[in-house]
Design an enzyme around this catalytic site. Structure first.
Site, PDB file in Angstrom:
ATOM      1  N   GLY A 179       2.716  -0.855   4.240  1.00  0.00           N
ATOM      2  CA  GLY A 179       2.652   0.620   4.033  1.00  0.00           C
ATOM      3  C   GLY A 179       3.959   1.126   3.862  1.00  0.00           C
ATOM      4  O   GLY A 179       4.538   0.864   3.052  1.00  0.00           O
ATOM      5  N   GLY A 180       4.251   1.728   5.080  1.00  0.00           N
ATOM      6  CA  GLY A 180       5.866   2.383   5.002  1.00  0.00           C
ATOM      7  C   GLY A 180       7.005   1.124   4.420  1.00  0.00           C
ATOM      8  O   GLY A 180       7.883   1.453   3.143  1.00  0.00           O
ATOM      9  N   SER A 193       3.138  -1.569  10.593  1.00  0.00           N
ATOM     10  CA  SER A 193       4.397  -1.627  10.717  1.00  0.00           C
ATOM     11  C   SER A 193       5.101  -3.374  10.832  1.00  0.00           C
ATOM     12  O   SER A 193       5.735  -3.330  11.361  1.00  0.00           O
ATOM     13  CB  SER A 193       4.087  -1.379  11.713  1.00  0.00           C
ATOM     14  OG  SER A 193       4.110   0.200  12.515  1.00  0.00           O
ATOM     15  N   GLU A 208      -5.824  -4.535  10.617  1.00  0.00           N
ATOM     16  CA  GLU A 208      -5.098  -3.353  10.771  1.00  0.00           C
ATOM     17  C   GLU A 208      -5.047  -2.583  12.142  1.00  0.00           C
ATOM     18  O   GLU A 208      -5.824  -1.975  12.117  1.00  0.00           O
ATOM     19  CB  GLU A 208      -4.737  -2.626   9.604  1.00  0.00           C
ATOM     20  CG  GLU A 208      -4.712  -3.100   8.761  1.00  0.00           C
ATOM     21  CD  GLU A 208      -3.709  -1.916   7.582  1.00  0.00           C
ATOM     22  OE1 GLU A 208      -2.561  -2.376   6.580  1.00  0.00           O
ATOM     23  OE2 GLU A 208      -4.157  -1.123   6.921  1.00  0.00           O
ATOM     24  N   GLU A 248      -7.449   5.254   7.551  1.00  0.00           N
ATOM     25  CA  GLU A 248      -6.932   6.173   7.088  1.00  0.00           C
ATOM     26  C   GLU A 248      -7.936   7.058   6.677  1.00  0.00           C
ATOM     27  O   GLU A 248      -8.502   8.139   6.852  1.00  0.00           O
ATOM     28  CB  GLU A 248      -5.746   6.784   6.507  1.00  0.00           C
ATOM     29  CG  GLU A 248      -4.376   6.619   6.800  1.00  0.00           C
ATOM     30  CD  GLU A 248      -3.136   6.151   6.759  1.00  0.00           C
ATOM     31  OE1 GLU A 248      -3.432   5.627   5.696  1.00  0.00           O
ATOM     32  OE2 GLU A 248      -2.517   5.152   7.125  1.00  0.00           O
ATOM     33  N   GLY A 298       2.056   2.925  11.049  1.00  0.00           N
ATOM     34  CA  GLY A 298       2.941   4.228  10.186  1.00  0.00           C
ATOM     35  C   GLY A 298       3.242   3.921  11.856  1.00  0.00           C
ATOM     36  O   GLY A 298       4.315   5.435  12.182  1.00  0.00           O
ATOM     37  N   HIS A 358      -9.622   1.453   4.407  1.00  0.00           N
ATOM     38  CA  HIS A 358      -8.884   1.659   5.435  1.00  0.00           C
ATOM     39  C   HIS A 358      -8.863   2.667   6.505  1.00  0.00           C
ATOM     40  O   HIS A 358      -9.884   3.675   6.375  1.00  0.00           O
ATOM     41  CB  HIS A 358      -6.910   2.082   4.477  1.00  0.00           C
ATOM     42  CG  HIS A 358      -5.830   2.343   5.350  1.00  0.00           C
ATOM     43  ND1 HIS A 358      -5.996   3.159   5.548  1.00  0.00           N
ATOM     44  CD2 HIS A 358      -4.800   0.948   5.018  1.00  0.00           C
ATOM     45  CE1 HIS A 358      -4.131   2.655   6.408  1.00  0.00           C
ATOM     46  NE2 HIS A 358      -4.092   2.291   5.830  1.00  0.00           N
ATOM     47  N   ASN A 393       1.167  -1.237  -0.103  1.00  0.00           N
ATOM     48  CA  ASN A 393       0.307  -0.318   0.365  1.00  0.00           C
ATOM     49  C   ASN A 393       1.171   1.100   0.361  1.00  0.00           C
ATOM     50  O   ASN A 393       1.352   1.299   1.195  1.00  0.00           O
ATOM     51  CB  ASN A 393      -1.026  -0.207   1.315  1.00  0.00           C
ATOM     52  CG  ASN A 393      -1.757   1.418   1.038  1.00  0.00           C
ATOM     53  OD1 ASN A 393      -1.817   2.045   0.485  1.00  0.00           O
ATOM     54  ND2 ASN A 393      -2.774   1.527   2.677  1.00  0.00           N
ATOM     55  N   TRP A 394       1.386   1.472  -1.161  1.00  0.00           N
ATOM     56  CA  TRP A 394       2.199   3.420  -1.628  1.00  0.00           C
ATOM     57  C   TRP A 394       1.643   4.293  -0.170  1.00  0.00           C
ATOM     58  O   TRP A 394       1.952   5.433  -0.302  1.00  0.00           O
ATOM     59  CB  TRP A 394       2.405   3.652  -2.334  1.00  0.00           C
ATOM     60  CG  TRP A 394       3.713   2.375  -3.232  1.00  0.00           C
ATOM     61  CD1 TRP A 394       3.881   1.387  -3.044  1.00  0.00           C
ATOM     62  CD2 TRP A 394       3.366   2.273  -5.094  1.00  0.00           C
ATOM     63  NE1 TRP A 394       4.315   0.393  -3.637  1.00  0.00           N
ATOM     64  CE2 TRP A 394       4.582   0.815  -5.125  1.00  0.00           C
ATOM     65  CE3 TRP A 394       3.438   3.144  -5.472  1.00  0.00           C
ATOM     66  CZ2 TRP A 394       4.838   0.474  -6.656  1.00  0.00           C
ATOM     67  CZ3 TRP A 394       3.757   2.777  -7.219  1.00  0.00           C
ATOM     68  CH2 TRP A 394       4.501   2.030  -7.376  1.00  0.00           C
ATOM     69  N   LYS A 395      -0.013   4.035   0.194  1.00  0.00           N
ATOM     70  CA  LYS A 395      -0.681   5.453  -0.321  1.00  0.00           C
ATOM     71  C   LYS A 395      -1.035   6.635  -0.930  1.00  0.00           C
ATOM     72  O   LYS A 395       0.133   6.291  -1.705  1.00  0.00           O
ATOM     73  CB  LYS A 395      -0.042   5.597   1.401  1.00  0.00           C
ATOM     74  CG  LYS A 395      -0.388   4.066   2.162  1.00  0.00           C
ATOM     75  CD  LYS A 395      -0.163   4.776   3.839  1.00  0.00           C
ATOM     76  CE  LYS A 395      -0.638   3.351   4.829  1.00  0.00           C
ATOM     77  NZ  LYS A 395      -0.145   3.783   6.283  1.00  0.00           N
TER      78      LYS A 395
HETATM   79  P1  PGA Z   1       2.397   0.268   7.735  1.00  0.00           P
HETATM   80  O1  PGA Z   1       0.802   0.903   6.957  1.00  0.00           O
HETATM   81  O2  PGA Z   1       3.195  -0.979   7.171  1.00  0.00           O
HETATM   82  O3  PGA Z   1       3.314   1.662   7.266  1.00  0.00           O
HETATM   83  O4  PGA Z   1       2.176   0.824   9.273  1.00  0.00           O
HETATM   84  C1  PGA Z   1      -0.262   0.006   7.143  1.00  0.00           C
HETATM   85  C2  PGA Z   1      -1.446   0.224   6.129  1.00  0.00           C
HETATM   86  O5  PGA Z   1      -1.565   0.928   6.900  1.00  0.00           O
HETATM   87  O6  PGA Z   1      -1.845  -0.806   5.610  1.00  0.00           O
END
Ligand code: PGA
Length: 252
Positions: free
Chosen positions: A236-237, A215, A169, A99, A175, A97, A9-11
């Site tokens: 994500g990251g 994370s 999640e 977010e 994050g 998600h 997930n590049w966001k």
């Molecule tokens: P993260 O994000 O790996 O940066 O914690 C995961 C996600 O939000 O899908």
């Protein structure tokens, strides 16, 4: 046997050029993807077609969008429909998600509509669920996640549900560098599977891929993926660094 999936997930990160470089580095990383293992890349909307081109004819690689709108088409300036995503070759769409829930006020009911549109257009939803920190502290995370599942998914019949991938999640782990422990992840994944079994029967529940997100990184992916009910990750990251993401993919 349910699929094992690691999704990137590049966001809202990377330019087109950086994204192309990242995909090319991943494709060159010599990933071993036996039958039943899938890598899913979810770039921002403007890069979907480009990433589709780069991964077409690469067995085991699939394309996801990060969201779609809850209406079919029409006067919704700035929104993107499930049908549009399918028409550019998306295979999956991430929905719900945290977010999106937090910054764009997406409700369980709106997500149910998005799920329906995704499925109607041949997209597999990656449905995200998970509790905030105060819910975890109050130890009411199971009820919280059960409600998310019930209100967004339980209108589906079993055949439709089997197209859905679930991503657990915990919001406090996204994050933040705080990962759920392997035991916390396993406990919640087993709970989700038991809930699905109660509603749809054990055979259906055993077929559903449940990803962990929050994370996840090369240093903890092996332990997380070794849990019997953790079928991969939504990353994500660490998905923005080819070597890290490749290491996570190879952590089964
Ligand atoms: P993260 O994000 O790996 O940066 O914690 C995961 C996600 O939000 O899908």
């Amino acid at each position: 046997m349910r699929k094992k999936i690691v999704a990137a997930n590049w966001k809202m990160n990377l330019t087109l050029e950086q994204g192309e470089q990242l995909v090319n580095d991943l494709l060159g990383a010599g990933l071993q993807l036996p039958e039943g293992r899938e890598v899913v890349i979810a770039p921002p909307f403007p890069y979907l077609l480009k990433v589709k081109q780069l991964i077409s004819n690469k067995p085991g690689f699939f394309l996801a969008a990060q969201n779609c709108y809850s209406e079919k088409s029409g006067a919704y300036t700035g929104e993107v429909s499930a049908e549009m995503l399918r028409s550019v070759g998306a295979d999956f769409v991430i929905l719900g998600h945290s977010e999106r829930r937090e910054y764009f006020s997406e409700s369980n009911a709106q997500l149910a509509k998005k799920i329906d549109l995704a499925l109607a257009n041949g997209l597999k939803p990656i449905f995200c669920c998970g509790e905030p920190l105060e819910v975890r502290k109050a130890e009411t995370q199971n009820a919280y996640v059960a409600k998310q599942l019930a209100e967004s998914l339980y209108h589906l019949d079993a055949a439709a549900l089997k197209q859905v991938v679930i991503a657990y999640e915990p919001i406090w782990a996204i994050g933040t560098g705080l990962t759920a422990s392997a035991q916390q992840a396993q406990d919640m994944h087993a709970f989700i599977r038991a809930e699905l079994a109660a509603k749809y029967g054990d055979a259906v529940a055993q077929d559903i891929t449940i990803l962990y997100g929050g994370s996840a990184k090369p240093g903890n992916a092996k332990e997380l993926f070794a849990c019997p009910d953790v079928d991969g990750g939504l990353i994500g990251g660490a998905s923005l660094v080819a070597a890290d993401f490749a290491a996570i993919v190879q952590s089964f």
